[in-house]
Design a protein around this motif. Sequence first.
Motif, mmCIF file in Angstrom:
data_model
loop_
_atom_site.group_PDB
_atom_site.id
_atom_site.type_symbol
_atom_site.label_atom_id
_atom_site.label_comp_id
_atom_site.label_asym_id
_atom_site.label_seq_id
_atom_site.Cartn_x
_atom_site.Cartn_y
_atom_site.Cartn_z
ATOM 1 N N ALA A 75 6.790 11.031 9.118
ATOM 2 C CA ALA A 75 7.371 9.936 9.473
ATOM 3 C C ALA A 75 8.994 9.728 8.923
ATOM 4 O O ALA A 75 9.361 10.721 8.424
ATOM 5 C CB ALA A 75 6.497 8.853 8.369
ATOM 6 N N VAL A 95 7.837 6.410 0.726
ATOM 7 C CA VAL A 95 6.944 6.081 1.658
ATOM 8 C C VAL A 95 5.568 6.600 1.288
ATOM 9 O O VAL A 95 5.441 7.754 0.844
ATOM 10 C CB VAL A 95 7.265 6.895 3.139
ATOM 11 N N VAL A 97 0.743 6.211 1.868
ATOM 12 C CA VAL A 97 -0.227 5.765 2.255
ATOM 13 C C VAL A 97 -0.828 4.538 1.432
ATOM 14 O O VAL A 97 -1.033 4.875 0.178
ATOM 15 C CB VAL A 97 -1.204 6.841 2.969
ATOM 16 N N ALA A 125 -0.665 3.190 -4.066
ATOM 17 C CA ALA A 125 -0.735 4.368 -2.966
ATOM 18 C C ALA A 125 -1.768 5.063 -3.075
ATOM 19 O O ALA A 125 -2.357 5.363 -4.182
ATOM 20 C CB ALA A 125 0.787 4.940 -3.161
ATOM 21 N N SER A 129 -0.030 10.910 -1.932
ATOM 22 C CA SER A 129 0.719 10.390 -0.492
ATOM 23 C C SER A 129 2.047 10.049 -0.726
ATOM 24 O O SER A 129 2.719 9.826 0.244
ATOM 25 C CB SER A 129 -0.102 9.495 0.117
ATOM 26 N N VAL A 158 0.313 10.732 8.547
ATOM 27 C CA VAL A 158 0.334 9.394 8.844
ATOM 28 C C VAL A 158 -0.936 8.871 9.457
ATOM 29 O O VAL A 158 -0.919 9.506 10.776
ATOM 30 C CB VAL A 158 1.659 8.754 9.476
ATOM 31 N N ASP A 163 -2.201 1.339 6.765
ATOM 32 C CA ASP A 163 -0.886 0.621 6.147
ATOM 33 C C ASP A 163 -0.122 1.662 5.378
ATOM 34 O O ASP A 163 -0.722 2.610 4.403
ATOM 35 C CB ASP A 163 -1.369 -0.311 5.093
ATOM 36 N N LEU A 164 1.186 1.549 5.612
ATOM 37 C CA LEU A 164 2.071 2.194 4.857
ATOM 38 C C LEU A 164 2.845 1.525 3.848
ATOM 39 O O LEU A 164 3.072 0.258 4.013
ATOM 40 C CB LEU A 164 3.174 2.991 5.697
#
Length: 427
Positions: A75, A95, A97, A125, A129, A158, A163-164
């Motif tokens: 990503a 960042v 998940v 999170a 991740s 990803v 949803d991130l």
Amino acid sequence: MNHLPEITATRRRCLSVVVFTALSTAAVFPSAVGRAETAPRWTGTWEAAPSGTAPALPGTSIRNVVHIGVGGSDARIRLSNRLGTAPLRLDAVTVAVALRRGGSAAGAGAVPGSLHTAPAAGAGAVPGSLHTATFDGARSVTVPPGQDRVTDAVRLTVPADADLLVTVHTPADCGPATYHRTSLQPAFLARGGNHAADTPAAAYTHRVSHWYYVTGVDVLRRTAPDSVVALGDSLTDGTGSSYGTDHRWPDLLSRRVRELPAERRPGILNAGISGNRLLRDGVGPSALKRLDADVFSRTGVRTLIVFEGVNDLKGTPPQTDPGAFVRAYRRIVKEAHAHGIRVIGATLTPFGGHSAWTPAREGLRHAVNAQIRSGVFDAVADFDAAVRDPGRPDRIRPVYDSGDHLHLDDAGMAALAAAVDLTGSGG
């Protein structure tokens, strides 16, 4: 980038309505022909167009929740200080998940604009991740006013339809914060320290309903399709749809493309801004003025869907010349073709019963829609036909009306998504 000659109106009428076939991609973007489909390349999978500014949040970790359509092996994140007046200092960007609970979307059920003092469900999170994003190898970045920055590749798998969590920490007051006002889902705030690397949600005790600074997500994919941008106003931004459910029509279109083989599923990017206009600045620059920032700068765009003009019909002052709409649409098509992008025009939906409706504005809407259907664009998505009441065609079907006779509920959003032909059989 290859530049293509303007396509004539006759040729545009002959092009298929389909957005996502290999034939239409090759016809409009010749550089894609012959490229190895197994070679990974970046594709846009999420967008939020900056719509204004909010007061800065110094000393705060801001955890934005963004819903991803297509997934990938890596990503990268676009962060914006486009509307700021001072350099934006970010000393941490992460960042991850998002951890979902009970299979529902992260943050579902939150109250728009509300603040809480308990740990926020949806801010946690998935363990393992969370990754730190860098900028040319550095963990911090300063973004000048009026500019964006894109992170280095983040080694994160990803998942599609996930949803991130994109978290930023702003150590100091950097002036007005560029944001997208209407997120229709919560972002989470952790006050008093850098909690960007926190996997648990415990520090994130406040919720807001905006996206701060983050304006795009790309993923690295091995499949061929690139991305589709939906350029629009509140009808595209999702006003009227259920909070926390990702039921904007571009989200539902993203779900529909799962009907296609994996190698033909594009990313769907939502460039809707509530209050936006086609011809005049309003909330955000006009559609004409934001093409470069919100469409052409995005990764791998092959198709643009234009659904703009209702606010010009009903705004102050209202636009009264159908020719002005047509000239604007033709300009969008010409500029898009110069970037190798084909353009689908969406007809303007009814708003009879709304306080801004008048017979004259209804007549103008019909005149504009007649021009849209006549060949201004490469193809047409007839949103008007999809949601109008057959018995009262100046109004939305009651089952699609969110209650204000202008915006659509979840069923209405699904009807718009269904009006985009994925099969190639339309004409």
